[in-house]
Design a protein around this motif. Structure first.
Motif, PDB file in Angstrom:
ATOM      1  N   SER A 168       5.471  -0.439  -2.502  1.00  0.00           N
ATOM      2  CA  SER A 168       4.436   0.103  -1.615  1.00  0.00           C
ATOM      3  C   SER A 168       3.163   0.443  -2.391  1.00  0.00           C
ATOM      4  N   ILE A 175      -6.993   1.486  -6.738  1.00  0.00           N
ATOM      5  CA  ILE A 175      -6.050   1.689  -5.642  1.00  0.00           C
ATOM      6  C   ILE A 175      -6.853   1.811  -4.350  1.00  0.00           C
ATOM      7  N   GLU A 176      -6.423   1.104  -3.287  1.00  0.00           N
ATOM      8  CA  GLU A 176      -7.171   1.136  -2.033  1.00  0.00           C
ATOM      9  C   GLU A 176      -6.914   2.384  -1.203  1.00  0.00           C
ATOM     10  N   SER A 177      -5.813   3.065  -1.418  1.00  0.00           N
ATOM     11  CA  SER A 177      -5.470   4.257  -0.648  1.00  0.00           C
ATOM     12  C   SER A 177      -5.778   5.513  -1.463  1.00  0.00           C
ATOM     13  N   LYS A 179      -3.715   7.199  -4.584  1.00  0.00           N
ATOM     14  CA  LYS A 179      -4.489   7.430  -5.805  1.00  0.00           C
ATOM     15  C   LYS A 179      -4.309   8.872  -6.287  1.00  0.00           C
ATOM     16  N   ASN A 202       1.558  -2.910  -3.681  1.00  0.00           N
ATOM     17  CA  ASN A 202       0.838  -3.644  -2.640  1.00  0.00           C
ATOM     18  C   ASN A 202      -0.557  -3.081  -2.401  1.00  0.00           C
ATOM     19  N   ARG A 203      -0.754  -1.805  -2.694  1.00  0.00           N
ATOM     20  CA  ARG A 203      -2.057  -1.177  -2.494  1.00  0.00           C
ATOM     21  C   ARG A 203      -2.900  -1.148  -3.779  1.00  0.00           C
ATOM     22  N   THR A 204      -2.367  -1.738  -4.834  1.00  0.00           N
ATOM     23  CA  THR A 204      -3.112  -1.831  -6.094  1.00  0.00           C
ATOM     24  C   THR A 204      -3.979  -3.077  -6.035  1.00  0.00           C
ATOM     25  N   LYS A 205      -5.283  -2.878  -6.069  1.00  0.00           N
ATOM     26  CA  LYS A 205      -6.219  -3.999  -5.979  1.00  0.00           C
ATOM     27  C   LYS A 205      -6.530  -4.599  -7.346  1.00  0.00           C
TER      28      LYS A 205
END
Length: 96
Positions: free
Chosen positions: A42, A61-63, A67, A45-48
């Motif tokens: 999870s 991190i997008e969230s 973060k 998947n949110r690591t850009k």
């Protein structure tokens, strides 16, 4: 029958990485590939963006919630990465 100068494949590869001075870069790439196993799918998947430079792990991190959570467990992340690499690969985590 083994000769005295025979080496296992693992030893030969490690020696080659050290001779060509690419062991550190190889370890950094291995950590990036193992990121989902280290922090979970999870978070992965949110690591850009994820890269290591000068013993610093750079993360985008997008969230913002994730973060903040990662900021609080920074030292645990560093410990996991260094345990995985079996060396002092990362000393600091920087969020972009």
């Amino acid at each position: 029958m083994r000769k005295t100068n025979d080496k296992s494949l693992k030893e030969a590869i490690e020696q080659m990485l050290n001779v060509y001075k690419i062991k550190r870069r190889f370890d950094e790439t291995a950590v990036v590939a193992a990121w989902p196993d280290l922090v979970g799918k999870s978070v992965a998947n949110r690591t850009k963006e994820l890269f290591i430079r000068d013993k610093k792990l750079f993360l985008r991190i997008e969230s913002s919630v994730i973060k903040n959570e990662l900021m609080m467990i920074r030292s645990q992340i560093i410990q996991k990465i260094n345990d995985e690499a079996k060396s002092n690969l990362v000393e600091e985590v920087i969020f972009l």
